[in-house]
Structures are given as structure tokens and as C-alpha cells.
Scaffold this motif. Structure first.
Motif, PDB file in Angstrom:
ATOM      1  N   GLY A 146      52.884  76.832  17.398  1.00  0.00           N
ATOM      2  CA  GLY A 146      53.140  77.160  18.790  1.00  0.00           C
ATOM      3  C   GLY A 146      52.862  78.597  19.181  1.00  0.00           C
TER       4      GLY A 146
ATOM      5  N   GLU B 220      46.565  78.662  22.079  1.00  0.00           N
ATOM      6  CA  GLU B 220      47.529  78.248  21.069  1.00  0.00           C
ATOM      7  C   GLU B 220      46.813  78.146  19.734  1.00  0.00           C
ATOM      8  OE1 GLU B 220      50.324  74.357  19.937  1.00  0.00           O
ATOM      9  OE2 GLU B 220      49.101  74.381  21.763  1.00  0.00           O
TER      10      GLU B 220
ATOM     11  N   THR C 280      62.535  72.363  22.219  1.00  0.00           N
ATOM     12  CA  THR C 280      62.358  71.004  21.708  1.00  0.00           C
ATOM     13  C   THR C 280      60.920  70.763  21.267  1.00  0.00           C
ATOM     14  OG1 THR C 280      61.939  70.201  23.961  1.00  0.00           O
ATOM     15  CG2 THR C 280      64.214  70.091  23.159  1.00  0.00           C
ATOM     16  N   ASN C 281      59.995  71.525  21.833  1.00  0.00           N
ATOM     17  CA  ASN C 281      58.586  71.460  21.437  1.00  0.00           C
ATOM     18  C   ASN C 281      58.026  72.869  21.538  1.00  0.00           C
ATOM     19  OD1 ASN C 281      55.787  71.133  21.192  1.00  0.00           O
ATOM     20  ND2 ASN C 281      55.802  69.154  22.233  1.00  0.00           N
ATOM     21  N   PRO C 282      57.633  73.485  20.405  1.00  0.00           N
ATOM     22  CA  PRO C 282      57.147  74.877  20.447  1.00  0.00           C
ATOM     23  C   PRO C 282      55.896  75.048  21.300  1.00  0.00           C
ATOM     24  CG  PRO C 282      56.716  73.865  18.302  1.00  0.00           C
ATOM     25  CD  PRO C 282      57.609  72.928  19.043  1.00  0.00           C
ATOM     26  N   ARG C 283      55.182  73.955  21.587  1.00  0.00           N
ATOM     27  CA  ARG C 283      53.955  74.049  22.377  1.00  0.00           C
ATOM     28  C   ARG C 283      54.244  74.305  23.858  1.00  0.00           C
ATOM     29  NH1 ARG C 283      50.316  69.709  22.473  1.00  0.00           N
ATOM     30  NH2 ARG C 283      48.755  71.316  22.839  1.00  0.00           N
ATOM     31  N   ALA C 284      55.509  74.251  24.243  1.00  0.00           N
ATOM     32  CA  ALA C 284      55.863  74.512  25.639  1.00  0.00           C
ATOM     33  C   ALA C 284      55.478  75.932  26.046  1.00  0.00           C
ATOM     34  CB  ALA C 284      57.357  74.285  25.850  1.00  0.00           C
TER      35      ALA C 284
ATOM     36  N   GLY D 165      64.600  68.132  27.398  1.00  0.00           N
ATOM     37  CA  GLY D 165      63.626  67.562  26.478  1.00  0.00           C
ATOM     38  C   GLY D 165      62.554  66.776  27.203  1.00  0.00           C
TER      39      GLY D 165
ATOM     40  N   THR E 229      60.202  69.167  29.134  1.00  0.00           N
ATOM     41  CA  THR E 229      59.278  69.817  28.198  1.00  0.00           C
ATOM     42  C   THR E 229      58.179  68.852  27.770  1.00  0.00           C
ATOM     43  OG1 THR E 229      61.043  71.247  27.366  1.00  0.00           O
ATOM     44  CG2 THR E 229      59.111  70.967  25.963  1.00  0.00           C
ATOM     45  N   LYS E 230      58.567  67.621  27.482  1.00  0.00           N
ATOM     46  CA  LYS E 230      57.590  66.603  27.078  1.00  0.00           C
ATOM     47  C   LYS E 230      56.547  66.379  28.169  1.00  0.00           C
ATOM     48  CE  LYS E 230      57.295  61.770  25.546  1.00  0.00           C
ATOM     49  NZ  LYS E 230      58.073  60.535  25.258  1.00  0.00           N
TER      50      LYS E 230
ATOM     51  N   VAL F 267      54.147  69.501  28.457  1.00  0.00           N
ATOM     52  CA  VAL F 267      53.176  69.564  27.359  1.00  0.00           C
ATOM     53  C   VAL F 267      52.119  68.482  27.518  1.00  0.00           C
ATOM     54  CG1 VAL F 267      52.878  69.305  24.863  1.00  0.00           C
ATOM     55  CG2 VAL F 267      54.778  70.671  25.756  1.00  0.00           C
TER      56      VAL F 267
ATOM     57  N   ASP G 218      48.115  69.033  27.844  1.00  0.00           N
ATOM     58  CA  ASP G 218      47.107  68.386  27.000  1.00  0.00           C
ATOM     59  C   ASP G 218      45.938  67.851  27.824  1.00  0.00           C
ATOM     60  OD1 ASP G 218      48.418  68.892  24.634  1.00  0.00           O
ATOM     61  OD2 ASP G 218      49.521  67.002  24.627  1.00  0.00           O
TER      62      ASP G 218
END
Length: 532
Positions: A198, A214, A235-239, A286, A289-290, A293, A297
Motif C-alpha cells: 500500500g 502504488e 481495512t485495506n492499505p490500498r485506500a 469497511g 473503503t471497499k 478501492v 481499480d
């Protein structure tokens, strides 16, 4: 906090901005954007509070520590790496000087060396082609010996004995003797940095395209990158990467960046990034964030485009819309989205125009100060003639005698670069333009061939040299002495012609022109013969 009207400095969109938000210069912000920023203040956070940017690893000797892994099958076989087991344990690499080495993989880390590798790319994955490697060793010499890392030990010895030619203001010499390296406990141990998933790298130079890339877990970057790590608790480092690539973030970079008199942001600095107001990923649920992300993508699989083109893309509009909905905590953000996009286009275009105008002024200034080195080089050639050749140094050996050896120089194109590698794989050859290899009996014979090609770069065919290394060394020393005398005469003549006050800056320019005028290999006149 006091406010100042910067519109008098020429920025059309400047207004009375708060110096608290942009204390180095004017805060260029429209009233609409200010209202959005104030409405979203509870969802915004300065980047420095959650993911402070920092410079990548300072190697202080890129040519030694940043190497390239060679995957060519023929080269691997030649290096005796025949089995998959051998190749899993040992890698064949090339350093910045063109020399090849074997190194244990435990001493290497994956590396993104050049910002060009990430240009306009929002995501780099572990599956991407990343041939660069960082020589990364923290163990002592005793520990390396105990672990039988013989290739690593040889490479360290190489760094202690090889003169790496430097460029610009940096000194050359052996890596271990440089101040930046010798100050370390073990000179070869570069500082380590955590490499969690991330992480993002910020673009230092501002252009027409905004992208914050990233990078994969475990991959390192040198200090020509600015890096931020995702905060713990996501909850997701890619945020973090998703938020960094929102058009809102791009707009804040344009507004909060260092500027003078309303000029555009041409460079990104740590100080300004620390204050950058971004959507706080730590307050998202969560599911939010999902969704963010997932929308990221949709745009990260293609290269980023110029501002105007990017904002016309439907997936970009959907991504930015979701980001603003999360910032403002409401669904209807149509007008807000238009305000953000319009402000971004206005600031980016204004910056690009002003940068272009600045370049025109710089080009005009350079044209006024232009120095034509060719006439000076021609005058120096008439006065000093060409440098001495090996024939001038006494090379006159009959072919076929016991005291002679024959070296064949194959046909080649114009010589752009000559090198005499000195490593465990190759210590007796000359590389012409990094491709054509001239085999010789020893390193000193290779040095003689390089000296001959430097002065006579068009030479191809049979070259008769002394058979013994002692005689070859004696011949080189004789030529080296004559060359240094000639070289000193050239530098004095240049100083006489251009003036001693300009000698330091203009001697390299004249020397490069002299190589062209005299038909020498590039870099011959300025070469330090002790490096041969």
C-alpha cells in the motif's frame, strides 16, 4: 490568522487566502472550493498526520548499490548459472559502470530505480518487470564469511578497490572511501526502510498528468522518490493510493504547493505535502473503503492522462464523485464535482502556461550567453595537435615473434563509449558501446586496446601488442606519461583562449568539442588516465 490579497501579483484566480494553509506563498483557491473544503473539514486530514512523506533510501553511490539483474539465457550460461537451483540462489547483475557480477539473492532487494518506470502509472504490481536491484547487506564481514556469501564478499571488495567515475559535483573514487559511505558503521550497509503493502510514491515534478503510484510490498525505492506508507488501522492499505489519486487531492496539490507570485507548482516538496488536506481513510467504514478501492481499480489499469482528457473519462468522474460523497457525507455532489473539475483545469492550465513562458525566458537567456566551443577547439587542435598514440609511445613489434601477441578488433560503428570491465567475470576485454567485446590476454592488454581506440576510434583489424604483461605495462606507462603531458598542454591552451576565470566551466565544453573536431572517442580529452 491574517489573510492577504495576492491578486496583485498576477494570479487571476488568487484571493485573500489564509496564510495558515499555505504559509510559503499565496493560497490560490476559488470561493467555491473554499466552501467545499470547510464543509468537509471533519473528513479531511493533513497528509502529514497519517502518512507523512519521506525520501527513499539514500544510497550515495547509485552505480554501486543500484544494479540490474541480467536474465539473458546465454549470459547466464556463460556465468555458469545452469540449473534452476543455481539461479534461485545466485543472480547475475550489472552495475552502473557496465561490469557484471554474481551476487547471492539474499543480498539483493527488488528496486524501482527510475521515476520513468512509474510515469503515468497508478499501480505497479509484483508481476511487473522490475529488473533493478538494491545491493542491501547489513551483516558484518565476519557474518558474511560465516554464511559463506563469497560473491557478496567479492562485490564488497570490488567497492573498496574500484574507482567509480562520478558526474557533476560529486567526487569519484572507491565507494568505501566516500564520506557518505565511510560514515556508516559498515560502509556497504545502506539504510533500510520498511516496505509494507500500500505504499505510494509522489511525483516530484508537476506536469500535465497527476499520478501517485502504488508500489508492491517488499520493493524499495531510492531517494529520488517521495514515499508515504499507509497508516495502521486501515481495512485495506490500498485506500491511501485511491485517495491520493482523487482529483480533489490533485487540486489540493495545485493549491497548497510552493509558488511565487501566483506561478504554478512545478515541484512537489515534503513541506507542502505534509499540509495537504486529503480524505481521511481512517474514518471510512469497511464497506466505504471497499467501494472506494473498487472505483480506483477502474481507473488504475490504464495510464493516467492529461488533466482535461482525464476528467472526461466516465470511470474517472465516477471515482471522483464517490470520493466527494464520502468527503461531504451526502449523495448529491453534482455541482461540487463540476466546481472541483473546473478549478483543477483552471489552475493546471494556468501553471502550464506560466511554466512555458518561464522556459521561453530561460531559453532566450541561454541564447544570449551561448558559447560556441568549435572555433576554440579548432584553434587548440592547430596548436596542440592530436594526442599521442601507442605508435608514438614505441609500439613497433614485428608480427609473428615470440614477444608479440595479436588482438583483433572487429568492425564497429561510431565509438560512443569505451570500457575495460574489471570483475570476476571479465577482466581482460574491452567493450565498445557496451555491446562489441574485444578479447585480450590480460587486463593491461585490454587497457592498451582501449587507449588505442580512444585516439583512433575508427580502427578495426589486427593490433600487435607485447606478449608479456610487464612489457605491456611498460608500454602503457610510456604512453600514459606522453598523454598527460599533452592533456596538460590542452588545458593550458584552453585557459589562454577562454580566460582563466571561465576555464573551469568552459574547459569541459571545449574538450568535448575537441574530441569531435580531432576525431577522438568521446571523453578522451578529459579522461583521467589513472582510471584506465
Amino acid at each position: 490568522m491574517s489573510t492577504v490579497d495576492f491578486s496583485t501579483m498576477g494570479a487571476k484566480s488568487a484571493f485573500g487566502g489564509s496564510l495558515l494553509n499555505s504559509w510559503s506563498a499565496a493560497l490560490v483557491e476559488s470561493p467555491n472550493i473554499r466552501r467545499i473544503r470547510l464543509e468537509a473539514k471533519d473528513m479531511l486530514v493533513p497528509l502529514g498526520e497519517i502518512a507523512p512523506p519521506y525520501s527513499g533510501i539514500p544510497t550515495r553511490a547509485v552505480k554501486f548499490f543500484c544494479v540490474t539483474e541480467i536474465s539473458d539465457e546465454e549470459a547466464l550460461l556463460q556465468a555458469q548459472l545452469r540449473t534452476s537451483r543455481d539461479r534461485q540462489r545466485v543472480a547475475l547483475v550489472e552495475d552502473g559502470g557496465g561490469a557484471r557480477h554474481l551476487l547471492e539473492r539474499t543480498s539483493l532487494q527488488k528496486l524501482i530505480r527510475n521515476p520513468k518506470k512509474v510515469e503515468a502509472r497508478l499501480v505497479i504490481t509484483a508481476d511487473d518487470d522490475l529488473p533493478s536491484r538494491l545491493f542491501s547487506v547489513t551483516d558484518s564481514i565476519e557474518e558474511l564469511s560465516s554464511n559463506r556469501l563469497r560473491h557478496t564478499l567479492k562485490y564488497i571488495e570490488y567497492g573498496e578497490s574500484t574507482d567509480f567515475k562520478a558526474s557533476g559535483r560529486r567526487a569519484g573514487g572507491a565507494i568505501s572511501g566516500r564520506a557518505q559511505a565511510s560514515s556508516r558503521k559498515n560502509w556497504y550497509a545502506v539504510p533500510s526502510q520498511p516496505a509494507p503493502p500500500g505504499r505510494i510514491v509522489w511525483v516530484k515534478g508537476r506536469g500535465q498528468v497527476h499520478y501517485v503510484t502504488e508500489i508492491p510490498e517488499g520493493v524499495q525505492v531510492p531517494d529520488n522518490f517521495l514515499v508515504s506508507r499507509p497508516p495502521s488501522g486501515l481495512t485495506n492499505p490500498r485506500a491511501l493510493a485511491a485517495i491520493a489519486n482523487l482529483s480533489w487531492t490533485h487540486l489540493m496539490v495545485e493549491q497548497f504547493g510552493r509558488r511565487a507570485g501566483g506561478d504554478g507548482v512545478l515541484q512537489t516538496y515534503i513541506r507542502e505535502l505534509m499540509m495537504l488536506p486529503i480524505l481521511n481513510p481512517l474514518v471510512l467504514s469497511g464497506d466505504e473503503t471497499k467501494d472506494l478501492v473498487a472505483a480506483f481499480d477502474e481507473i488504475s489499469g490504464r495510464p493516467a492522462m492529461s488533466v482535461t482528457q482525464e476528467l472526461q473519462e466516465v470511470n474517472r468522474q465516477n471515482f471522483d464523485r464517490l470520493g466527494l460523497q464520502l468527503m461531504l457525507r451526502r449523495d448529491d455532489v453534482t455541482e461540487v464535482l463540476q466546481d472541483v473539475h473546473q478549478a483543477l483545469i483552471a489552475l493546471a492550465e494556468e501553471r502550464i502556461v506560466k511554466a512555458s513562458e518561464g522556459r521561453k525566458v530561460q531559453e532566450a537567456s541561454r541564447a544570449r550567453q551561448a558559447f560556441d566551443a568549435a572555433p576554440v577547439a579548432e584553434s587548440v587542435l592547430r596548436f596542440c595537435s592530436r594526442p599521442p598514440s601507442l605508435i608514438d609511445a614505441g609500439l613497433d613489434i614485428p608480427e609473428g615473434t615470440l614477444d608479440s601477441t595479436i588482438v583483433t578488433v572487429p568492425e564497429h560503428g561510431p565509438v560512443k563509449e569505451l570500457a575495460t570491465p574489471y570483475d570476476l567475470l571479465d577482466d581482460s576485454s574491452v567493450l565498445i558501446n557496451k555491446r562489441i567485446r574485444v578479447e585480450t590476454p590480460s587486463h593491461i592488454h585490454a587497457t592498451l586496446v582501449r587507449a588505442h581506440l580512444a585516439v583512433s576510434p575508427d580502427f578495426a583489424g589486427t593490433l600487435i601488442l607485447p606478449a608479456s604483461e610487464e612489457d605491456a605495462l611498460e608500454l602503457f606507462n610510456t604512453w600514459d606519461g606522453k598523454f598527460k603531458t599533452w592533456q596538460a598542454g590542452v588545458k593550458k591552451r584552453v585557459g589562454d583562449l577562454v580566460g582563466l576565470s571561465k576555464r573551469m566551466t568552459r574547459t569541459p565544453v571545449v574538450a568535448n568539442s575537441f574530441d569531435t573536431v580531432a576525431g577522438l572517442a568521446p571523453g578522451t580529452t578529459l579522461s583521467l588516465t589513472s582510471e584506465w
